[in-house]
Design a protein around this motif. Structure first.
Motif, short mmCIF file in Angstrom:
data_model
loop_
_atom_site.label_atom_id
_atom_site.label_comp_id
_atom_site.label_asym_id
_atom_site.label_seq_id
_atom_site.Cartn_x
_atom_site.Cartn_y
_atom_site.Cartn_z
N MET A 103 0.84 -1.20 0.00
CA MET A 103 0.00 0.00 0.00
C MET A 103 0.88 1.26 0.00
O MET A 103 0.59 2.24 -0.71
CB MET A 103 -0.91 -0.01 1.23
CG MET A 103 -2.12 0.87 1.12
SD MET A 103 -3.27 0.28 -0.14
CE MET A 103 -4.40 1.67 -0.23
N ALA A 104 1.96 1.21 0.78
CA ALA A 104 2.89 2.34 0.80
C ALA A 104 3.52 2.55 -0.57
O ALA A 104 3.65 3.68 -1.05
CB ALA A 104 3.97 2.10 1.85
N LYS A 105 3.89 1.45 -1.24
CA LYS A 105 4.51 1.55 -2.57
C LYS A 105 3.57 2.21 -3.57
O LYS A 105 4.01 2.95 -4.45
CB LYS A 105 4.91 0.16 -3.07
CG LYS A 105 6.14 -0.41 -2.40
CD LYS A 105 6.44 -1.80 -2.91
CE LYS A 105 6.85 -1.82 -4.36
NZ LYS A 105 7.23 -3.18 -4.81
N ASN A 106 2.27 1.94 -3.42
CA ASN A 106 1.29 2.56 -4.31
C ASN A 106 1.38 4.08 -4.22
O ASN A 106 1.44 4.79 -5.23
CB ASN A 106 -0.12 2.08 -3.96
CG ASN A 106 -1.17 2.60 -4.93
OD1 ASN A 106 -1.34 3.80 -5.10
ND2 ASN A 106 -1.88 1.68 -5.56
N PHE A 107 1.42 4.61 -2.99
CA PHE A 107 1.50 6.05 -2.79
C PHE A 107 2.87 6.60 -3.18
O PHE A 107 2.97 7.65 -3.82
CB PHE A 107 1.18 6.41 -1.33
CG PHE A 107 -0.27 6.28 -0.99
CD1 PHE A 107 -1.20 7.14 -1.55
CD2 PHE A 107 -0.71 5.31 -0.11
CE1 PHE A 107 -2.55 7.03 -1.24
CE2 PHE A 107 -2.06 5.19 0.21
CZ PHE A 107 -2.99 6.05 -0.36
N LEU A 108 3.93 5.89 -2.78
CA LEU A 108 5.28 6.37 -3.05
C LEU A 108 5.53 6.48 -4.56
O LEU A 108 6.20 7.40 -5.02
CB LEU A 108 6.31 5.45 -2.41
CG LEU A 108 6.26 5.33 -0.88
CD1 LEU A 108 7.29 4.31 -0.39
CD2 LEU A 108 6.46 6.66 -0.21
N ASN A 146 13.47 -10.68 10.07
CA ASN A 146 12.14 -10.44 9.54
C ASN A 146 12.22 -9.78 8.16
O ASN A 146 12.46 -8.59 8.04
CB ASN A 146 11.38 -9.53 10.53
CG ASN A 146 9.90 -9.42 10.21
OD1 ASN A 146 9.50 -9.46 9.06
ND2 ASN A 146 9.10 -9.26 11.24
N ALA A 147 12.00 -10.57 7.10
CA ALA A 147 12.14 -10.06 5.73
C ALA A 147 11.12 -8.96 5.41
O ALA A 147 11.50 -7.93 4.83
CB ALA A 147 12.02 -11.21 4.73
N PRO A 148 9.82 -9.11 5.75
CA PRO A 148 8.89 -8.02 5.47
C PRO A 148 9.27 -6.73 6.19
O PRO A 148 9.15 -5.64 5.62
CB PRO A 148 7.54 -8.56 5.97
CG PRO A 148 7.68 -10.04 5.88
CD PRO A 148 9.12 -10.32 6.24
N LEU A 149 9.74 -6.83 7.43
CA LEU A 149 10.16 -5.64 8.17
C LEU A 149 11.37 -5.00 7.49
O LEU A 149 11.47 -3.77 7.41
CB LEU A 149 10.49 -6.01 9.61
CG LEU A 149 11.12 -4.90 10.47
CD1 LEU A 149 10.20 -3.68 10.55
CD2 LEU A 149 11.43 -5.42 11.87
N GLN A 150 12.29 -5.81 7.01
CA GLN A 150 13.47 -5.26 6.34
C GLN A 150 13.06 -4.51 5.07
O GLN A 150 13.66 -3.49 4.73
CB GLN A 150 14.45 -6.39 6.02
CG GLN A 150 15.15 -6.94 7.25
CD GLN A 150 15.90 -8.23 6.99
OE1 GLN A 150 16.29 -8.51 5.88
NE2 GLN A 150 16.11 -9.02 8.03
N GLU A 151 12.03 -4.99 4.40
CA GLU A 151 11.54 -4.25 3.24
C GLU A 151 10.91 -2.93 3.68
O GLU A 151 11.07 -1.90 3.02
CB GLU A 151 10.51 -5.07 2.46
CG GLU A 151 10.12 -4.36 1.18
CD GLU A 151 8.92 -4.96 0.50
OE1 GLU A 151 8.73 -4.67 -0.69
OE2 GLU A 151 8.16 -5.69 1.15
N THR A 152 10.19 -2.96 4.81
CA THR A 152 9.62 -1.72 5.35
C THR A 152 10.71 -0.69 5.60
O THR A 152 10.57 0.49 5.27
CB THR A 152 8.88 -2.00 6.68
OG1 THR A 152 7.89 -3.02 6.48
CG2 THR A 152 8.20 -0.74 7.20
N LEU A 153 11.82 -1.13 6.20
CA LEU A 153 12.92 -0.22 6.50
C LEU A 153 13.54 0.35 5.22
O LEU A 153 13.87 1.53 5.15
CB LEU A 153 13.99 -0.95 7.32
CG LEU A 153 13.56 -1.42 8.71
CD1 LEU A 153 14.62 -2.32 9.33
CD2 LEU A 153 13.28 -0.23 9.63
N GLU A 154 13.68 -0.51 4.21
CA GLU A 154 14.25 -0.05 2.94
C GLU A 154 13.35 1.00 2.30
O GLU A 154 13.82 2.05 1.82
CB GLU A 154 14.43 -1.24 1.99
CG GLU A 154 15.03 -0.86 0.66
CD GLU A 154 15.18 -2.06 -0.27
OE1 GLU A 154 15.43 -1.84 -1.47
OE2 GLU A 154 15.04 -3.21 0.20
N LEU A 155 12.04 0.75 2.30
CA LEU A 155 11.08 1.71 1.74
C LEU A 155 11.09 3.01 2.54
O LEU A 155 10.96 4.10 1.98
CB LEU A 155 9.68 1.11 1.73
CG LEU A 155 9.42 -0.01 0.71
CD1 LEU A 155 8.08 -0.67 0.97
CD2 LEU A 155 9.47 0.53 -0.72
#
Length: 466
Positions: free
Chosen positions: A296-301, A326-335
């Motif tokens: 959802m964040a990627k959609n806005f970004l 935590n792979a999903p969390l690591q993606e959150t941090l990258e975004l």
């Protein structure tokens, strides 16, 4: 993000290896915990005490995993005392499952390796194959796909071809590893998924769920290859076999939404993401929710709406499990790092406390990776496989690469904080300069101070470049 992860073999406290102690004839155990614990103080045979501990483990494994681990350890010690290596191995295997569910990969590997020793003593190829598969899953969960392949291949070597379910899961896990590793092998992965689809025909149950999982992964491969329309076709196919399960549906909807982002069709993406978010209250797996927030964040970004995207990233960080790799969390941090950079470039303020929060979570993830690399018993892993390669050195070399990438990311965050502080100091001094008509030397002092701070960061020059 490649897709929302779906490993059909990772099920909480479930395994296709029967790890139950066989009940002795004429032994009837109570269901009440207090009565069961009282039996342990009585003059029972060792075999009967094993049964009591096993029952207590099963009662507590979901709500009280630490207590369950204690009962399994007592079961193991009792089994060893009468040289029942099958029961001892099963107790260790179940301990490994509990640790895996908790995200304690180091302890999980240790228990599985001990279990393998018992099963090899018994020459029980089925249990050896099952345990190697579980070791492969631990390595997959910790992001070490290359090394997981070694164990999954070894498991196949021990497997009786007649065991359809275990063969199916091994093939599936191998397929995931081949396209998830550092250098993806999409052709090999697709071939294995085709094999997995063939294997499904011989299964007695769960065929639709496994078709759902496989088509979801095939969609992920196409997404990784930037073949977004093909990815959507596979994701839609996976939904045909979702069996109405909220998590299956939410994953599928979100993956389709992500593919539409890559096609720059943001309206369609949001339609699918809204369908996914509508199921949020029915989702028990927070990892799935974090991944949905990321998309959802990627959609806005992608549309330059950085503040809206940042709101979803903050929600993702709030609910993510920060105590495991935590792979999903690591993606959150990258975004989030990318978002903060974009906000700075658009002259939008980002509070220092937000930078500090991201750096803190990032540091925790780095520490967990280092702990895994430093404390995993690679010698035992290598011995289990009779490998000539040095897994320890290979994984530590990989970890060094990861840490270097993390260092660069963290430097970027630190620079963001310092730029904010520097801008504030410059503004203050310039204001004083104008008001008090002091010499320009004070302003030059500010630049010197900011430059000194930047020089103190490894890999950063006073010009602010890494």
């Amino acid at each position: 993000m490649k897709k929302i992860c779906l490993y059909i073999s990772i099920v909480v406290f479930m395994s296709f290896l029967s790890c139950e102690s066989e009940q002795e004839p004429n032994v009837v155990l109570p269901e009440n915990t207090t009565e069961l614990e009282a039996l342990l103080d009585q003059d029972l045979s060792v075999a009967s005490k094993i049964l009591v501990n096993n029952r207590l483990y099963k009662i507590n494994r979901v709500d009280n995993p630490e207590l369950a681990l204690g009962y399994l350890e007592d079961e193991r010690l009792l089994a060893e005392s009468i040289e029942d290596y099958d029961v001892a191995g099963k107790a260790l295997f179940n301990q490994g499952l509990i640790h895996l569910n908790k995200g304690d990969y180091i302890k999980s590997l240790d228990k599985y390796l001990q279990a393998v020793n018992y099963f090899e003593t018994l020459k029980d190829n089925y249990k050896i194959a099952t345990t190697f598969n579980e070791i492969g899953l631990v390595l997959m969960q910790s992001g070490n796909y290359e090394y997981a392949i070694h164990f999954l291949d070894e498991a196949r070597g021990h497997l009786d071809p007649a065991n359809n379910l275990l063969r199916q899961r091994l093939v599936y896990n191998l397929a995931v590893c081949y396209y998830s590793k550092n250098t993806p092998d999409y052709i090999k992965s697709e071939s294995l998924f085709d094999e997995a689809l063939d294997n499904i025909k011989s299964l007695e149950e769960g065929q639709d769920y496994q078709r759902h999982a496989i088509y979801n992964e095939l969609g992920a491969i196409k997404y990784s290859e930037q073949k977004y329309n093909e990815a959507i076709s596979y994701y839609l196919k996976s939904l045909e076999f979702a069996e109405g399960e909220p998590e299956n549906l939410a994953r599928g909807y979100a993956n389709i939404g992500e593919a539409y982002i890559s096609l720059n069709e943001y309206g369609k993406s949001k339609e699918w993401m809204d369908k996914s978010l509508a199921l949020e209250s029915n989702l028990d797996d927070k990892q799935v929710v974090v991944s949905i927030y990321n998309i959802m964040a990627k959609n806005f970004l992608s549309q330059g709406k950085y503040k809206e995207g940042d709101e979803y990233l903050e929600q993702a960080m709030a609910i993510a499990n920060k105590e495991i790799i935590n792979a999903p969390l690591q993606e959150t941090l990258e975004l989030t790092r990318e978002t903060y950079k974009s906000l700075r470039q658009s002259s939008s303020a980002v509070m220092v406390s937000k930078y500090e929060h991201v750096m803190e979570i990032d540091a925790k993830q780095d520490a967990l990776k280092r702990e895994f690399a430093d404390n995993t018993n690679y010698k035992a892993l290598q011995t289990a496989l009779s490998l000539s390669i040095d897994l320890n050195n290979e994984i530590k070399a990989k970890q060094a690469e990861v840490e270097q990438r993390e260092l660069v990311s963290n430097i970027a965050l630190v620079l963001g904080v310092l730029l904010i502080i520097g801008a504030f100091l410059i503004y203050t001094y310039m204001n004083n300069y104008r008001k008090e008509k002091k010499s320009k030397d004070k302003l030059e002092d500010v630049f010197v101070k900011v430059g000194d701070i930047l020089e103190g960061i490894p890999g950063v020059s006073s010009s602010g470049t890494a």
